[in-house]
Design an enzyme around this catalytic site. Structure first.
Site, short mmCIF file in Angstrom:
data_model
loop_
_atom_site.label_atom_id
_atom_site.label_comp_id
_atom_site.label_asym_id
_atom_site.label_seq_id
_atom_site.Cartn_x
_atom_site.Cartn_y
_atom_site.Cartn_z
N ARG A 284 0.71 -1.18 -0.05
CA ARG A 284 0.01 -0.08 -0.02
C ARG A 284 0.75 1.27 0.04
O ARG A 284 0.44 2.25 -0.53
CB ARG A 284 -0.88 0.07 1.28
CG ARG A 284 -1.73 -1.40 1.58
CD ARG A 284 -3.01 -1.21 0.56
NE ARG A 284 -2.86 -1.56 -0.63
CZ ARG A 284 -2.62 -2.75 -1.04
NH1 ARG A 284 -2.45 -3.82 -0.26
NH2 ARG A 284 -2.30 -3.13 -2.58
N HIS B 210 -7.06 8.46 10.71
CA HIS B 210 -7.00 6.93 10.64
C HIS B 210 -5.32 6.41 10.27
O HIS B 210 -5.07 5.38 10.11
CB HIS B 210 -7.64 6.14 9.19
CG HIS B 210 -9.11 6.18 9.67
ND1 HIS B 210 -10.11 6.18 8.83
CD2 HIS B 210 -9.81 6.16 10.96
CE1 HIS B 210 -11.10 6.22 9.24
NE2 HIS B 210 -11.11 6.28 10.46
N GLY C 13 -15.83 12.25 -1.23
CA GLY C 13 -15.08 10.93 -1.49
C GLY C 13 -15.45 9.88 -0.34
O GLY C 13 -14.85 8.80 -0.31
N THR C 14 -16.56 10.06 0.61
CA THR C 14 -16.75 9.17 1.47
C THR C 14 -18.41 9.05 1.76
O THR C 14 -19.01 10.02 1.39
CB THR C 14 -16.26 9.47 3.00
OG1 THR C 14 -16.65 8.68 3.83
CG2 THR C 14 -16.54 11.12 3.32
N ASN D 227 -8.15 9.26 4.78
CA ASN D 227 -7.06 8.63 4.01
C ASN D 227 -5.65 8.37 4.92
O ASN D 227 -5.49 9.26 5.46
CB ASN D 227 -6.92 9.21 2.80
CG ASN D 227 -8.20 9.39 1.96
OD1 ASN D 227 -9.28 8.31 2.15
ND2 ASN D 227 -8.57 10.19 1.13
N VAL D 228 -4.87 7.34 4.67
CA VAL D 228 -3.83 7.16 5.24
C VAL D 228 -2.47 7.50 4.21
O VAL D 228 -1.57 7.53 4.52
CB VAL D 228 -3.60 5.74 5.50
CG1 VAL D 228 -4.40 5.29 6.62
CG2 VAL D 228 -3.70 4.68 4.25
#
Length: 236
Positions: free
Chosen positions: A62, A110, A176-177, A93-94
């Site tokens: 990732r 997150h 986007g969620t 998002n990460v």
């Protein structure tokens, strides 16, 4: 007593849909990562205890994919708002695409792929960028390094700070969620009644109270919305 709304403040709450347009796979849609991987195996403390090498391999991939991706026009449009507004990006998002687009105040609830941390209670963090985390690679306290990601069953970060930002925002943009991941999704409830509230997504089961829904991809809608807000600022 609720804090004062700051007329020049915009808060963005972003999710995987905005990064998907940069080629980063989402987790929950029809082709998402959870259709190929078990979250229990790669995104839980129990999975880490059982097979840490599998978890590291998953996040190493990732991290590599995220580093190769580029910010898209929606990320860049959000960053451009800082020329006229105080902008806070709260992201589920990460990846670091918001930062690489130029956003300077980004809160990751997150966690972040480009950081590693030890597994002791001290929780020492290290910036690793695109580098992999290897078995046997230890924190200075002697514990195995792990991804600095919030897994299922772990506490989401910066919730109080994020809620305070949304409470004081004159404009709240959700992009986007589908607001299906809690507790982060509950942050929208902090948006004030007289704030301008917009949600941009492909689908939405239940629209939060007071939000205007704009159906479509982030890259198709966000640049025009941000341009309108910048024009508003220029007239004030």
């Amino acid at each position: 007593m609720k804090p004062e709304i700051q007329s020049n403040k915009i808060v963005i709450l972003s999710g995987s849909g905005i990064s998907a347009e940069s080629g980063i796979p989402t987790f929950r849609d029809a082709n998402g990562l959870w259709h190929n991987y078990s979250w229990e195996a790669v995104a839980s403390p129990a999975g880490w205890r059982a097979h840490p090498e599998v978890v590291l391999e998953f996040y190493n991939e990732r991290r590599k994919h995220s580093a190769e991706a580029q910010p898209n026009i929606a990320h860049c449009a959000i960053a451009a708002l800082e020329s006229a507004y105080e902008v806070v990006v709260i992201t589920q998002n990460v990846d670091d695409l918001h930062e690489r687009a130029g956003s300077t105040n980004v809160i990751h609830v997150h966690g972040q792929l480009n950081y590693a941390r030890g597994t002791s209670d001290a929780r020492r963090r290290y910036r690793i960028n695109a580098a992999p985390i290897l078995m046997g690679q230890l924190c200075e306290d002697g514990t195995q390094l792990r991804p600095d990601i919030v897994w299922f069953g772990e506490d989401v970060e910066y919730m109080t700070e994020s809620r305070r930002h949304i409470e004081t925002a004159a404009k709240v943009l959700v992009v986007g969620t589908s607001l299906s991941v809690f507790p982060a999704a509950s942050l929208v409830k902090a948006a004030r009644g007289r704030a301008e509230k917009i949600l941009v997504a492909l689908d939405m089961d239940k629209l939060p109270f007071g939000f205007k829904f704009m159906r479509g991809k982030a890259g198709s809608i966000i640049p025009f919305l941000c341009e309108r807000w910048l024009e508003e600022a220029s007239k004030n």
